[in-house]
Write a protein that holds these residues in place. Structure first.
Motif, mmCIF file in Angstrom:
data_model
loop_
_atom_site.group_PDB
_atom_site.id
_atom_site.type_symbol
_atom_site.label_atom_id
_atom_site.label_comp_id
_atom_site.label_asym_id
_atom_site.label_seq_id
_atom_site.Cartn_x
_atom_site.Cartn_y
_atom_site.Cartn_z
ATOM 1 N N UNK A 278 0.831 -1.199 0.000
ATOM 2 C CA UNK A 278 0.000 0.000 0.000
ATOM 3 C C UNK A 278 0.867 1.251 0.000
ATOM 4 N N UNK A 279 1.943 1.207 0.785
ATOM 5 C CA UNK A 279 2.860 2.345 0.813
ATOM 6 C C UNK A 279 3.465 2.556 -0.562
ATOM 7 N N UNK A 280 3.805 1.465 -1.214
ATOM 8 C CA UNK A 280 4.323 1.553 -2.569
ATOM 9 C C UNK A 280 3.312 2.177 -3.511
ATOM 10 N N UNK A 281 2.049 1.781 -3.350
ATOM 11 C CA UNK A 281 0.984 2.321 -4.197
ATOM 12 C C UNK A 281 0.813 3.815 -3.969
ATOM 13 N N UNK A 282 0.875 4.228 -2.717
ATOM 14 C CA UNK A 282 0.756 5.651 -2.388
ATOM 15 C C UNK A 282 1.914 6.422 -3.000
ATOM 16 N N UNK A 283 3.088 5.826 -2.900
ATOM 17 C CA UNK A 283 4.285 6.454 -3.459
ATOM 18 C C UNK A 283 4.122 6.718 -4.958
ATOM 19 N N UNK A 284 3.716 5.702 -5.704
ATOM 20 C CA UNK A 284 3.568 5.901 -7.149
ATOM 21 C C UNK A 284 2.457 6.902 -7.450
#
Length: 218
Positions: A143-149
């Motif tokens: 999820x953090x990765x998704x937020x980052x992108x």
DNA sequence: ACATTAAGTGATT
DNA sequence: AATCACTTAATGT
């Protein structure tokens, strides 16, 4: 007779996924506690607003998990695969309503387990506790990765990442999706995706045709 | 041959 | 980057 064959079927699937994590006795208990359902591609197995009486344990296949904005447009959060459970199901608010939608990507078998079992197993089985914690942190990272992108990258990068993820997941660098479907997953529009695709093809990153995208570089 | 669906294009916000 | 309106191309019946 029928019951016995279904039970062994479920038991076998559970063993395939969990034999290294859970002991035989617990696997049998999981098998007894849930009911197995089968889905084919595009089947919705849980929708936004549905009351969460069960949590899913994916035994075969894969799901995509989406949310929706106020206008009813979708955003892909992440994929769940065999051996995963949907942990954000467990982060229930008072209404006990699901905030996500789960759609099967392919032929998928899911064991639905009553949510009260979760509490029970969390205290009773330390291996279950570890399993849930591990999937929890795994999803959180995704999820953090998704937020980052979402926050820091443009559509071009998001699309490439989407294609790479999909290729990785299926082990095939050919993706069979329409631009419209991808646009939905990325919360974008078909026209935008088509234009970026054209650009990526000129760059030599992909090759594509109707219903087909081939990833050339990784 | 016709209808349907996917993708391409130019203009506008 | 998104949307509209329209065109072109591929596919199914």
């Amino acid at each position: 007779m029928a019951n016995i064959s279904i039970d062994t079927h479920c038991h076998t699937l559970l063993q395939n996924q969990f034999q290294n994590i859970f002991d035989e006795e617990f696997i049998t208990e999981i098998c007894r506690s849930g009911h197995l359902k089968k889905f084919t591609a595009e089947n919705t197995l849980m929708n936004i607003g549905d009351e969460m009486k069960y949590f899913p344990l994916i035994l075969e296949g894969s799901l995509k998990i989406l949310t929706e904005d106020n206008d009813g447009r979708e955003l892909l959060l992440y994929y769940l695969e065999a051996g995963d459970t949907c942990v954000i199901t467990l982060a229930l608010d008072q209404s006990k309503k699901s905030r996500i939608r789960a759609i099967a990507e392919e032929f998928t078998q899911v064991l639905f387990i009553p949510v009260n079992k979760m509490d029970e197993w969390m205290v009773k089985h330390k291996h279950w506790r570890y399993f849930v914690m591990k999937t929890y942190s795994h999803r959180l990272n995704e999820m953090l990765g998704a937020i980052d992108t979402l926050a820091f990258h443009n559509m071009d990068d998001r699309l490439l990442k989407y294609l790479r993820d999909k290729a990785m997941k299926t082990g095939n660098n050919e993706i069979h999706n329409t631009h419209a479907q991808i646009a939905n997953d990325l919360h974008s529009s078909r026209v935008v995706i088509s234009r970026i695709m054209a650009k990526l093809e000129i760059d030599g990153q992909i090759k594509y045709g109707r219903n087909k995208i081939e990833l050339l570089k990784f």
